[in-house]
Design a protein around this motif. Sequence first.
Motif, PDB file in Angstrom:
ATOM      1  N   ASP A  74       0.826  -1.214   0.000  1.00 54.25           N
ATOM      2  CA  ASP A  74       0.000   0.000   0.000  1.00 54.25           C
ATOM      3  C   ASP A  74       0.858   1.262   0.000  1.00 54.25           C
ATOM      4  O   ASP A  74       0.547   2.232  -0.684  1.00 54.25           O
ATOM      5  CB  ASP A  74      -0.938   0.027   1.209  1.00 54.25           C
ATOM      6  N   GLN A  75       1.928   1.230   0.779  1.00 58.78           N
ATOM      7  CA  GLN A  75       2.794   2.405   0.855  1.00 58.78           C
ATOM      8  C   GLN A  75       3.555   2.601  -0.457  1.00 58.78           C
ATOM      9  O   GLN A  75       3.767   3.744  -0.884  1.00 58.78           O
ATOM     10  CB  GLN A  75       3.774   2.288   2.022  1.00 58.78           C
ATOM     11  N   ILE A  76       3.956   1.528  -1.089  1.00 60.85           N
ATOM     12  CA  ILE A  76       4.636   1.625  -2.394  1.00 60.85           C
ATOM     13  C   ILE A  76       3.722   2.335  -3.389  1.00 60.85           C
ATOM     14  O   ILE A  76       4.162   3.220  -4.132  1.00 60.85           O
ATOM     15  CB  ILE A  76       5.052   0.227  -2.900  1.00 60.85           C
ATOM     16  N   GLU A  77       2.448   1.977  -3.388  1.00 60.75           N
ATOM     17  CA  GLU A  77       1.480   2.617  -4.284  1.00 60.75           C
ATOM     18  C   GLU A  77       1.300   4.094  -3.943  1.00 60.75           C
ATOM     19  O   GLU A  77       1.249   4.948  -4.832  1.00 60.75           O
ATOM     20  CB  GLU A  77       0.146   1.874  -4.232  1.00 60.75           C
ATOM     21  N   ARG A  78       1.217   4.422  -2.652  1.00 61.52           N
ATOM     22  CA  ARG A  78       1.083   5.827  -2.240  1.00 61.52           C
ATOM     23  C   ARG A  78       2.330   6.624  -2.620  1.00 61.52           C
ATOM     24  O   ARG A  78       2.224   7.770  -3.077  1.00 61.52           O
ATOM     25  CB  ARG A  78       0.814   5.922  -0.738  1.00 61.52           C
ATOM     26  N   ASP A  79       3.504   6.014  -2.433  1.00 58.48           N
ATOM     27  CA  ASP A  79       4.745   6.702  -2.800  1.00 58.48           C
ATOM     28  C   ASP A  79       4.799   6.975  -4.300  1.00 58.48           C
ATOM     29  O   ASP A  79       5.247   8.040  -4.730  1.00 58.48           O
ATOM     30  CB  ASP A  79       5.968   5.880  -2.383  1.00 58.48           C
ATOM     31  N   LYS A  80       4.329   6.031  -5.092  1.00 57.51           N
ATOM     32  CA  LYS A  80       4.318   6.211  -6.546  1.00 57.51           C
ATOM     33  C   LYS A  80       3.395   7.371  -6.933  1.00 57.51           C
ATOM     34  O   LYS A  80       3.771   8.223  -7.749  1.00 57.51           O
ATOM     35  CB  LYS A  80       3.883   4.926  -7.233  1.00 57.51           C
ATOM     36  N   GLU A  81       2.207   7.410  -6.343  1.00 51.76           N
ATOM     37  CA  GLU A  81       1.268   8.507  -6.621  1.00 51.76           C
ATOM     38  C   GLU A  81       1.860   9.848  -6.201  1.00 51.76           C
ATOM     39  O   GLU A  81       1.778  10.842  -6.924  1.00 51.76           O
ATOM     40  CB  GLU A  81      -0.048   8.269  -5.885  1.00 51.76           C
ATOM     41  N   ARG A  82       2.479   9.853  -5.039  1.00 55.30           N
ATOM     42  CA  ARG A  82       3.110  11.068  -4.516  1.00 55.30           C
ATOM     43  C   ARG A  82       4.192  11.554  -5.468  1.00 55.30           C
ATOM     44  O   ARG A  82       4.261  12.742  -5.794  1.00 55.30           O
ATOM     45  CB  ARG A  82       3.683  10.740  -3.135  1.00 55.30           C
ATOM     46  N   GLU A  83       5.050  10.633  -5.928  1.00 60.94           N
ATOM     47  CA  GLU A  83       6.122  11.020  -6.848  1.00 60.94           C
ATOM     48  C   GLU A  83       5.560  11.574  -8.155  1.00 60.94           C
ATOM     49  O   GLU A  83       6.108  12.528  -8.706  1.00 60.94           O
ATOM     50  CB  GLU A  83       7.054   9.851  -7.110  1.00 60.94           C
TER      51      GLU A  83
END
Length: 126
Positions: A74-83
């Motif tokens: 879940d955090q990997i996905e959030r980090d990708k969106e953030r980037e």
Amino acid sequence: MHHKALPEIFRRAKELRNRLTPAEAVLWERLRANRLNGLHFRRQHPIFKYILDFYCHQFQFAIELDGEIHRLKDQIERDKEREEDLKDLGIHIIRFENRFVIHETDEVLWQILTEIEKLKKDFSSK
């Protein structure tokens, strides 16, 4: 510089500046007061709806430090969106794992400077 960050983001950034992680403290000691080649970095800098661990406005360059939580799906996905959001704002991001910052600080600094040199070329060609 802050891309319409809300007051709540500024408040939270101030809280985070008062309780840096061990890796953030190690890196901040080497970045603060323009210690890295005269580059000015801010810590826990609010931009849009995010707080960047470290930010150099001159080159629109952010450094993000990742702990164990950043390995979760879940955090990997959030980090990708953030980037993606930050990239849309013109911000370049480099990421390091906390343990790498603590154990290989000089290598981290070298990688930061290498990225800044690439950005300098991009900025000078505009």
